[in-house]
Scaffold this motif. Structure first.
Motif, PDB file in Angstrom:
ATOM      1  N   ASP A   1      27.440  79.743   8.274  1.00  0.00           N
ATOM      2  CA  ASP A   1      26.817  78.756   9.158  1.00  0.00           C
ATOM      3  C   ASP A   1      26.321  77.556   8.344  1.00  0.00           C
ATOM      4  O   ASP A   1      25.722  77.711   7.277  1.00  0.00           O
ATOM      5  CB  ASP A   1      25.639  79.402   9.895  1.00  0.00           C
ATOM      6  CG  ASP A   1      25.084  78.517  10.983  1.00  0.00           C
ATOM      7  OD1 ASP A   1      25.561  78.618  12.120  1.00  0.00           O
ATOM      8  OD2 ASP A   1      24.189  77.702  10.697  1.00  0.00           O
ATOM      9  N   ASP A   2      26.562  76.358   8.874  1.00  0.00           N
ATOM     10  CA  ASP A   2      26.212  75.126   8.160  1.00  0.00           C
ATOM     11  C   ASP A   2      24.723  75.031   7.846  1.00  0.00           C
ATOM     12  O   ASP A   2      24.336  74.416   6.854  1.00  0.00           O
ATOM     13  CB  ASP A   2      26.624  73.901   8.971  1.00  0.00           C
ATOM     14  CG  ASP A   2      28.132  73.702   8.995  1.00  0.00           C
ATOM     15  OD1 ASP A   2      28.816  74.285   8.132  1.00  0.00           O
ATOM     16  OD2 ASP A   2      28.624  72.974   9.884  1.00  0.00           O
ATOM     17  N   THR A   3      23.882  75.622   8.693  1.00  0.00           N
ATOM     18  CA  THR A   3      22.442  75.502   8.479  1.00  0.00           C
ATOM     19  C   THR A   3      21.971  76.220   7.217  1.00  0.00           C
ATOM     20  O   THR A   3      20.869  75.966   6.738  1.00  0.00           O
ATOM     21  CB  THR A   3      21.653  76.061   9.675  1.00  0.00           C
ATOM     22  OG1 THR A   3      21.961  77.446   9.848  1.00  0.00           O
ATOM     23  CG2 THR A   3      21.987  75.308  10.945  1.00  0.00           C
TER      24      THR A   3
ATOM     25  N   LYS B   1      28.837  74.689  -1.106  1.00  0.00           N
ATOM     26  CA  LYS B   1      29.882  75.706  -1.190  1.00  0.00           C
ATOM     27  C   LYS B   1      29.947  76.264  -2.602  1.00  0.00           C
ATOM     28  O   LYS B   1      30.032  75.524  -3.579  1.00  0.00           O
ATOM     29  CB  LYS B   1      31.234  75.111  -0.796  1.00  0.00           C
ATOM     30  CG  LYS B   1      31.361  74.807   0.692  1.00  0.00           C
ATOM     31  CD  LYS B   1      32.752  74.312   1.045  1.00  0.00           C
ATOM     32  CE  LYS B   1      32.868  74.062   2.539  1.00  0.00           C
ATOM     33  NZ  LYS B   1      34.216  73.561   2.914  1.00  0.00           N
TER      34      LYS B   1
END
Length: 240
Positions: free
Chosen positions: A170-172, A177
């Motif tokens: 999830d981006d949150t 990366k």
């Protein structure tokens, strides 16, 4: 708190988390578990370790939308003592008028929006992001005599929530990366040791041009302006 009941609750709760496959399911599950604890709503705030001066913040919440809007309009993030105290993972914070005494109208306005009692606790993800789980009730004094139980259970729920968000990519929760090559990690470690590009090239038996090339690429990925920041950010998120 009954220890036997707690371990049954813990096992069943973990099974529920293992069964979900999306962030939306996670939000729904947290709300269900919060209600089972006797509370009405929750907020799960994720604070990233970088940038240092203005860390990125994300919020998953079932609080009244009017309260979230008011909280952000007044920038209560800047004075909320919960966000300071919960930087220590596992520490439970029981809401009270004394707790919010230096936070202006935060407590009074929260109560006006139906948050009359609450409790917060946090956990830390492997990338050093902090997840602060707060639960609230319309009923006053709902947390009375429950400090130990809520501290233990909310810490566990915050840990499971962070793990789930990482599992969903999830981006949150994605600080950066984690796809650095072994060579990049080696250069990061020696940069953190204060070595110059020339010294790193000798240590790793590669050209100085190669060292500079990797450092420049990492600056872009971290969105920083120099190699000192690269090393600081990498350490802050547990990369080195």
């Amino acid at each position: 708190m009954n220890t036997d009941n707690y371990f049954i609750w813990r096992r069943e709760t973990e099974q529920h988390f293992q069964a979900i496959n999306s962030t939306e399911q996670l939000k729904s599950l947290i709300q269900t578990l919060v209600v089972s604890l006797g509370f009405d709503s929750y907020a799960f705030l994720i604070q990233h370790p970088v940038p240092f001066t203005r860390p990125r913040i994300f919020l998953h919440s079932t609080y009244p939308k009017a309260w979230i809007t008011r909280y952000e309009q007044k920038n209560y993030y800047a004075v909320d003592p919960v966000l300071v105290l919960c930087q220590q993972p596992g520490r439970g914070v029981e809401w009270s008028s004394d707790l919010f005494s230096a936070a202006g109208d935060l407590w009074k306005e929260a109560q006006e929006h139906g948050l009359n009692s609450g409790f917060s606790c946090s956990a830390m993800a492997s990338n050093r992001a902090i997840g602060i789980l707060s639960i609230a009730s319309r009923q006053a004094d709902k947390t009375q005599h429950l400090h130990t139980e809520l501290e233990v259970k909310l810490h566990f729920l915050a840990e499971l929530s962070l793990r789930s968000l990482q599992r969903f990519s999830d981006d949150t929760l994605m600080v950066l990366k984690n796809d650095f090559s072994q060579r990049e990690l080696e250069i990061l470690k020696w940069t953190a040791e204060g070595k110059t590009s020339a010294e790193i090239s000798l240590i790793l038996a590669i050209s100085q041009h190669t060292v500079n090339f990797h450092q420049k690429n990492m600056q872009k990925r971290f969105n920083v302006s120099n190699k000192t920041q690269i090393a600081c950010y990498a350490a802050a998120i547990g990369l080195i």
